[in-house]
Motif scaffolding. Sequence first.
Motif, PDB file in Angstrom:
ATOM      1  N   PHE A  38       0.856  -1.180   0.000  1.00 58.10           N
ATOM      2  CA  PHE A  38       0.000   0.000   0.000  1.00 58.10           C
ATOM      3  C   PHE A  38       0.891   1.228   0.000  1.00 58.10           C
ATOM      4  O   PHE A  38       1.891   1.275   0.723  1.00 58.10           O
ATOM      5  CB  PHE A  38      -0.896   0.019   1.246  1.00 58.10           C
ATOM      6  N   THR A  39       0.556   2.239  -0.791  1.00 56.83           N
ATOM      7  CA  THR A  39       1.215   3.536  -0.694  1.00 56.83           C
ATOM      8  C   THR A  39       0.144   4.608  -0.642  1.00 56.83           C
ATOM      9  O   THR A  39      -0.914   4.476  -1.271  1.00 56.83           O
ATOM     10  CB  THR A  39       2.160   3.807  -1.882  1.00 56.83           C
ATOM     11  N   GLY A  40       0.400   5.654   0.100  1.00 58.19           N
ATOM     12  CA  GLY A  40      -0.604   6.704   0.240  1.00 58.19           C
ATOM     13  C   GLY A  40       0.014   8.013   0.637  1.00 58.19           C
ATOM     14  O   GLY A  40       1.182   8.103   1.021  1.00 58.19           O
ATOM     15  N   THR A  41      -0.787   9.056   0.558  1.00 54.10           N
ATOM     16  CA  THR A  41      -0.368  10.392   0.965  1.00 54.10           C
ATOM     17  C   THR A  41      -1.597  11.149   1.425  1.00 54.10           C
ATOM     18  O   THR A  41      -2.728  10.714   1.223  1.00 54.10           O
ATOM     19  CB  THR A  41       0.337  11.131  -0.186  1.00 54.10           C
ATOM     20  N   GLY A  42      -1.378  12.293   2.063  1.00 50.59           N
ATOM     21  CA  GLY A  42      -2.477  13.133   2.487  1.00 50.59           C
ATOM     22  C   GLY A  42      -2.901  12.883   3.918  1.00 50.59           C
ATOM     23  O   GLY A  42      -2.454  11.933   4.569  1.00 50.59           O
ATOM     24  N   PRO A  43      -3.776  13.731   4.440  1.00 51.37           N
ATOM     25  CA  PRO A  43      -4.201  13.605   5.836  1.00 51.37           C
ATOM     26  C   PRO A  43      -4.973  12.334   6.139  1.00 51.37           C
ATOM     27  O   PRO A  43      -5.095  11.952   7.311  1.00 51.37           O
ATOM     28  CB  PRO A  43      -5.080  14.850   6.048  1.00 51.37           C
ATOM     29  N   ASP A  44      -5.490  11.657   5.093  1.00 51.18           N
ATOM     30  CA  ASP A  44      -6.246  10.412   5.299  1.00 51.18           C
ATOM     31  C   ASP A  44      -5.397   9.161   5.112  1.00 51.18           C
ATOM     32  O   ASP A  44      -5.932   8.057   5.029  1.00 51.18           O
ATOM     33  CB  ASP A  44      -7.446  10.363   4.345  1.00 51.18           C
ATOM     34  N   ARG A  45      -4.058   9.311   5.057  1.00 54.62           N
ATOM     35  CA  ARG A  45      -3.219   8.157   4.737  1.00 54.62           C
ATOM     36  C   ARG A  45      -3.323   7.054   5.790  1.00 54.62           C
ATOM     37  O   ARG A  45      -3.243   5.866   5.462  1.00 54.62           O
ATOM     38  CB  ARG A  45      -1.761   8.570   4.537  1.00 54.62           C
ATOM     39  N   PHE A  46      -3.503   7.403   7.072  1.00 52.44           N
ATOM     40  CA  PHE A  46      -3.632   6.374   8.112  1.00 52.44           C
ATOM     41  C   PHE A  46      -4.957   5.627   7.971  1.00 52.44           C
ATOM     42  O   PHE A  46      -5.005   4.400   8.060  1.00 52.44           O
ATOM     43  CB  PHE A  46      -3.516   7.003   9.493  1.00 52.44           C
ATOM     44  N   ALA A  47      -6.042   6.366   7.730  1.00 55.94           N
ATOM     45  CA  ALA A  47      -7.353   5.725   7.540  1.00 55.94           C
ATOM     46  C   ALA A  47      -7.367   4.886   6.267  1.00 55.94           C
ATOM     47  O   ALA A  47      -7.934   3.784   6.241  1.00 55.94           O
ATOM     48  CB  ALA A  47      -8.448   6.783   7.495  1.00 55.94           C
ATOM     49  N   ASP A  48      -6.744   5.381   5.203  1.00 53.44           N
ATOM     50  CA  ASP A  48      -6.684   4.624   3.947  1.00 53.44           C
ATOM     51  C   ASP A  48      -5.890   3.330   4.147  1.00 53.44           C
ATOM     52  O   ASP A  48      -6.275   2.256   3.662  1.00 53.44           O
ATOM     53  CB  ASP A  48      -6.027   5.458   2.848  1.00 53.44           C
ATOM     54  N   ALA A  49      -4.758   3.428   4.858  1.00 59.00           N
ATOM     55  CA  ALA A  49      -3.941   2.240   5.114  1.00 59.00           C
ATOM     56  C   ALA A  49      -4.688   1.249   5.993  1.00 59.00           C
ATOM     57  O   ALA A  49      -4.616   0.027   5.780  1.00 59.00           O
ATOM     58  CB  ALA A  49      -2.624   2.646   5.777  1.00 59.00           C
ATOM     59  N   ASP A  50      -5.419   1.752   6.976  1.00 58.34           N
ATOM     60  CA  ASP A  50      -6.193   0.891   7.870  1.00 58.34           C
ATOM     61  C   ASP A  50      -7.248   0.115   7.088  1.00 58.34           C
ATOM     62  O   ASP A  50      -7.407  -1.102   7.247  1.00 58.34           O
ATOM     63  CB  ASP A  50      -6.852   1.753   8.943  1.00 58.34           C
TER      64      ASP A  50
END
Length: 425
Positions: free
Chosen positions: A52-64
């Motif tokens: 998984f890769t992500g960015t932005g303020p929602d990166r923790f919720a997206d990863a979860d």
Amino acid sequence: MTAAPATTALRVRTRPIRLTGPLLDVLPADSGVLSWVREGEGIVGWGEVARFTGTGPDRFADADRWWQEFCAGLDVRDDVALPGTGAVAFASFTFADDSPGSVLVVPRVVVGRRGSRAWMTEIVPAGGPEPAPSALPAVTPVRPGGRLRYSDGRVSPSRYRTVVAEAARRMRAGELGKAVLAHDVVARAETPLDPRFLLHGLSRGYPTCWSYAVDGLVGATPELLLRLSDGLVESRVLAGTIWPGERRDQTPSTSSGTYDLGGALFGSGKDRREHAYAVDSLAASLRPLVRDLEVPAAPRVLTLPNVSHLASDVRGHLDPARPVSLLGLLGAVHPTAAVGGTPTAAAAALISEIEGMDRGRYAGPVGYLDTRGGGELGIALRCAELDGATARLFAGCGIVADSDPDVEVREAAAKMRAVREALQG
């Protein structure tokens, strides 16, 4: 958000094994080194079945969300059932919301140890007969990088001194209470750097720290941001630092005529204020999410080979009526005042305005997640970002109104010593 899950259903098998040597010794070369090890215990991994890769303020919720969906499709048989068994994801998140590079990596193979028990987890495609257990890989030589040449990074020591002075001026003007500011140094080796070489050096020199490696970020952190196991939430907050050679006064403070660094640190008003900011910010973030939160009335001194820190261990329990995941907790507490500042928004704005670099995953959360909802996440301190023959080293200091820019430059150098010595071997 982007994700690269496995294209077929997956079978996860965890079996007990006999492991006589150090965990780090089983890591093969050039296989995507992954590590979370402290005092000989923890997990290491290699290979990759999903990312998984992500960015932005929602990166923790997206990863979860991604991790929970990934785990729901696994066929798991765990014959050991300890923290870190079953499928795990090694995690490394950026410090800043808008910085790219946050990642979860699910390894194909994990080897772990807790106490006298050791195990191997393998992930293979589902279907067909049950595969035979694999043998541990043969130990492969760890390569030193050869002679190192150092140069300024994006923020030189002289620029760092100027930035610290500006931050302290703004604090004296009442704009904010604390900000953690960092700078970087670049090391270039003669040959591509082997992350295992740096891991081995850090683990030997700093055995009480968590030696970690995720996607090229390698370090040893003394700071546990969050641990979640069976509903128990734990955190170790570090803020306030002293090191050999840094004298707060010139008077010997022990009967033998030596200088008591720990006593000087504990008695430093500047460091106690810096530490209180960090503890208070963490506690305020956790209180709405946990019950029975225990916060020490005063810190203790944690002594490492290169520096000593003020430390506070905080713990509490999840509220069964309002369950929250480890990454849900993470989204609530990051960044703490220990690595950002206070007030949080003002400190983040100041860092973005004057620090002069993208920290990437330095000072961001790093560690692992397991399929039972638990895991451990530290803060990516005392680290280097490896890229071929180049290593980018980071260090930061908590700045308050009475910070001395020259002292903070020396403190950052003392913190970098851990990685510099481990790179040198």
